[in-house]
Scaffold this motif. Structure first.
Motif, PDB file in Angstrom:
ATOM      1  N   PHE A 128       3.357   0.063  -9.050  1.00 16.33           N
ATOM      2  CA  PHE A 128       2.337  -0.948  -8.777  1.00 16.33           C
ATOM      3  C   PHE A 128       0.976  -0.316  -9.006  1.00 16.33           C
ATOM      4  O   PHE A 128       0.715   0.794  -8.537  1.00 16.33           O
ATOM      5  N   SER A 129       0.109  -1.011  -9.736  1.00 17.85           N
ATOM      6  CA  SER A 129      -1.267  -0.552  -9.785  1.00 17.85           C
ATOM      7  C   SER A 129      -2.216  -1.732  -9.890  1.00 17.85           C
ATOM      8  O   SER A 129      -1.818  -2.833 -10.272  1.00 17.85           O
ATOM      9  N   GLY A 130      -3.453  -1.494  -9.503  1.00 21.07           N
ATOM     10  CA  GLY A 130      -4.419  -2.582  -9.487  1.00 21.07           C
ATOM     11  C   GLY A 130      -5.749  -2.167 -10.079  1.00 21.07           C
ATOM     12  O   GLY A 130      -6.104  -0.990 -10.083  1.00 21.07           O
ATOM     13  N   GLN A 162      -9.903  -3.774 -10.274  1.00 20.70           N
ATOM     14  CA  GLN A 162     -10.773  -4.826  -9.750  1.00 20.70           C
ATOM     15  C   GLN A 162     -11.429  -5.628 -10.870  1.00 20.70           C
ATOM     16  O   GLN A 162     -11.859  -5.055 -11.862  1.00 20.70           O
ATOM     17  N   VAL A 174      -7.017  -7.244  -8.878  1.00 19.89           N
ATOM     18  CA  VAL A 174      -7.133  -7.379  -7.425  1.00 19.89           C
ATOM     19  C   VAL A 174      -8.403  -8.148  -7.021  1.00 19.89           C
ATOM     20  O   VAL A 174      -9.389  -7.584  -6.572  1.00 19.89           O
ATOM     21  N   HIS A 202      -9.491  -7.815  -3.331  1.00 16.46           N
ATOM     22  CA  HIS A 202     -10.302  -6.618  -3.082  1.00 16.46           C
ATOM     23  C   HIS A 202     -11.740  -6.811  -3.555  1.00 16.46           C
ATOM     24  O   HIS A 202     -12.678  -6.334  -2.928  1.00 16.46           O
ATOM     25  N   TYR A 240     -10.208  -2.804   3.517  1.00 18.28           N
ATOM     26  CA  TYR A 240      -9.820  -2.680   2.103  1.00 18.28           C
ATOM     27  C   TYR A 240      -8.557  -1.823   1.889  1.00 18.28           C
ATOM     28  O   TYR A 240      -7.617  -2.239   1.210  1.00 18.28           O
ATOM     29  N   MET A 292      -4.766  -2.644   0.241  1.00 14.11           N
ATOM     30  CA  MET A 292      -4.195  -1.847  -0.861  1.00 14.11           C
ATOM     31  C   MET A 292      -2.790  -1.360  -0.497  1.00 14.11           C
ATOM     32  O   MET A 292      -1.878  -1.376  -1.335  1.00 14.11           O
ATOM     33  N   ASP A 324      -0.505  -4.273  -0.967  1.00 17.79           N
ATOM     34  CA  ASP A 324      -0.209  -4.514  -2.396  1.00 17.79           C
ATOM     35  C   ASP A 324       1.031  -3.727  -2.815  1.00 17.79           C
ATOM     36  O   ASP A 324       1.919  -4.245  -3.492  1.00 17.79           O
ATOM     37  N   ILE A 325       1.007  -2.468  -2.422  1.00 14.89           N
ATOM     38  CA  ILE A 325       2.053  -1.540  -2.859  1.00 14.89           C
ATOM     39  C   ILE A 325       3.363  -1.822  -2.126  1.00 14.89           C
ATOM     40  O   ILE A 325       4.436  -1.921  -2.725  1.00 14.89           O
ATOM     41  N   VAL A 348       2.593   4.975  -7.790  1.00 17.93           N
ATOM     42  CA  VAL A 348       1.305   4.294  -7.910  1.00 17.93           C
ATOM     43  C   VAL A 348       0.336   5.129  -8.743  1.00 17.93           C
ATOM     44  O   VAL A 348      -0.148   6.160  -8.295  1.00 17.93           O
ATOM     45  N   VAL A 358      -3.056   6.129  -9.947  1.00 19.64           N
ATOM     46  CA  VAL A 358      -4.445   5.932  -9.499  1.00 19.64           C
ATOM     47  C   VAL A 358      -5.317   7.088  -9.976  1.00 19.64           C
ATOM     48  O   VAL A 358      -4.819   8.165 -10.284  1.00 19.64           O
ATOM     49  N   GLN A 360      -8.935   7.411  -5.649  1.00 23.26           N
ATOM     50  CA  GLN A 360      -8.084   6.547  -4.820  1.00 23.26           C
ATOM     51  C   GLN A 360      -6.982   7.313  -4.092  1.00 23.26           C
ATOM     52  O   GLN A 360      -6.133   6.720  -3.423  1.00 23.26           O
TER      53      GLN A 360
HETATM   54  N1  TRP Z   1      -8.586   0.342  -5.000  1.00 24.14           N
HETATM   55  C1  TRP Z   1      -8.196   0.458  -6.380  1.00 24.14           C
HETATM   56  C2  TRP Z   1      -9.425   0.859  -7.202  1.00 24.14           C
HETATM   57  O1  TRP Z   1     -10.531   0.488  -6.867  1.00 24.14           O
HETATM   58  C3  TRP Z   1      -7.632  -0.820  -6.908  1.00 24.14           C
HETATM   59  C4  TRP Z   1      -6.353  -1.173  -6.209  1.00 24.14           C
HETATM   60  C5  TRP Z   1      -6.153  -2.198  -5.341  1.00 24.14           C
HETATM   61  C6  TRP Z   1      -5.108  -0.504  -6.347  1.00 24.14           C
HETATM   62  N2  TRP Z   1      -4.858  -2.223  -4.921  1.00 24.14           N
HETATM   63  C7  TRP Z   1      -4.196  -1.208  -5.508  1.00 24.14           C
HETATM   64  C8  TRP Z   1      -4.685   0.604  -7.084  1.00 24.14           C
HETATM   65  C9  TRP Z   1      -2.884  -0.783  -5.363  1.00 24.14           C
HETATM   66  C10 TRP Z   1      -3.365   1.007  -6.951  1.00 24.14           C
HETATM   67  C11 TRP Z   1      -2.478   0.317  -6.106  1.00 24.14           C
HETATM   68  O2  TRP Z   1      -9.267   1.507  -8.215  1.00 24.14           O
END
Ligand code: TRP
Length: 336
Positions: free
Chosen positions: A5-7, A9, A41, A44, A127, A131, A134-135, A143, A145, A149
């Motif tokens: 899982f990755s996100g 913004q 995300v 976020h 925040y 996160m 999410d995971i 993950v 990152v 992070q």
């Molecule tokens: N906080 C991460 C960033 O700013 C973005 C993010 C949100 C994220 N949820 C996540 C990254 C879950 C990995 C997994 O880069």
């Protein structure tokens, strides 16, 4: 099962740092892992003020960049977070597991809240809990990152473990970080000690994913450097952050190492090197930008990709959330 899982913004002004630091790495992971979820995300994003119309446009733009860069939405799950209520629901439950003391140590909150902590949104403080949700909503095992992070991911591991301990279950796996190398940390073109950022005042500090070939070449030409020729080895980059950054960008774009780049450009002047860097950047980014423009000309298509991704994400999260509700003791119809 190994699940990513990755996100990222949707804050607009996507730049080379976002591409080399995150999106490009995801493109590689999709062939190494069976199951990948890549999430825009938006929940976020609103921890700091977002203009609503801009937020919609930025969400599409990030999704288009991911697809244009080579993330295949059929093979992976590409979606925006707010279309899957499980994220917010699990975040609430995990907010009751995480401790104030843990969150008080988060350096990103301190940076983002600045001096006026009293005026920061409650969501900005929470925040990292979102996160973690999410995971954990997908029981993701890995993950990817950036360095910045790492602390949030540690927290997600602590929350997973405390949940398991509190309820006497072995439910959430501790997610493993996949940290990308320093080469993917792209710095400002005006100051090699600062991260390339969409919020730096000067547009000359960054290469935007929407810059055309002329703009890219001009920004690289004007990038700050020192006056010495390039060194012949990476040891010679010590104390020369601007040189190190440009070499790092070249290496990342060319898929090689800084050593390799210096073997070719060592002892050359910056003017010469910059010309090659500009050509490389245009060659690598141009096709992605063209594809992004093509995708954004048909927003309905991007929206459908995200809706379909969200549908698949909801299906994956549903059994996890119903198990969480059962573990916590919430009353509800069986199997909901
Ligand atoms: N906080 C991460 C960033 O700013 C973005 C993010 C949100 C994220 N949820 C996540 C990254 C879950 C990995 C997994 O880069």
């Amino acid at each position: 099962m190994r699940r990513i899982f990755s996100g990222v913004q949707p804050t607009g002004n996507l730049h080379l740092g976002n591409y080399l630091g995150a999106i490009r790495n995801w493109v590689r992971l999709q062939s190494e892992f069976e199951d990948c979820l890549f999430c825009v995300v938006d929940l976020h994003a609103i921890t700091v003020w977002q203009d609503p119309g801009q937020l919609t446009a930025n969400t599409r733009e990030v999704a288009a960049a991911m697809i244009a860069a080579g993330i295949e939405p059929e093979r992976n799950i590409v979606f925006n977070q707010s279309q899957v209520p499980a994220h917010a629901e699990l975040a609430w439950i995990l907010a009751c597991v995480a401790r104030m003391g843990w969150l008080n140590r988060m350096t990103q909150f301190k940076e983002k809240a600045g001096k006026d902590k009293e005026n920061a949104a409650v969501g900005l403080f929470a925040y990292p809990v979102l996160m973690a949700a999410d995971i954990l909503a997908y029981q993701a095992t890995h993950v990817p990152v950036g360095e910045d992070q790492k602390q949030h991911l540690e927290l997600a591991r602590d929350i997973a473990q405390k949940f398991n301990n509190d309820f006497g279950v072995a439910f959430f796996p501790a997610p493993e970080p996949l940290i990308f190398g320093a080469a993917t940390r792209v710095m400002s073109l005006r100051d090699g000690t600062k991260k390339m950022s969409k919020s730096e005042a000067s547009d000359y500090s960054r290469i935007n994913m929407t810059d055309d070939a002329d703009a890219i070449a001009q920004k690289i030409r004007k990038a700050r450097t020192d006056s010495d020729p390039l060194p012949t080895g990476t040891a010679g980059l010590e104390g020369r952050p601007e040189a190190a950054n440009l070499i790092g960008i070249y290496a990342a774009l060319a898929d090689t190492t800084p050593e390799d780049v210096l073997a070719r450009f060592g002892e050359k002047q910056f003017s010469d090197f910059k010309q090659h860097l500009a050509e490389l950047a245009v060659a690598k980014l141009g096709p992605i930008q063209d594809e992004m423009r093509r995708l954004l000309a048909d927003p309905g298509h991007v929206d459908r990709v995200l809706a379909r991704g969200a549908e698949r994400a909801r299906a994956l999260a549903a059994p996890v959330l119903s198990e969480v509700r059962r573990i916590v003791g919430f009353l509800g119809p069986k199997g909901s």
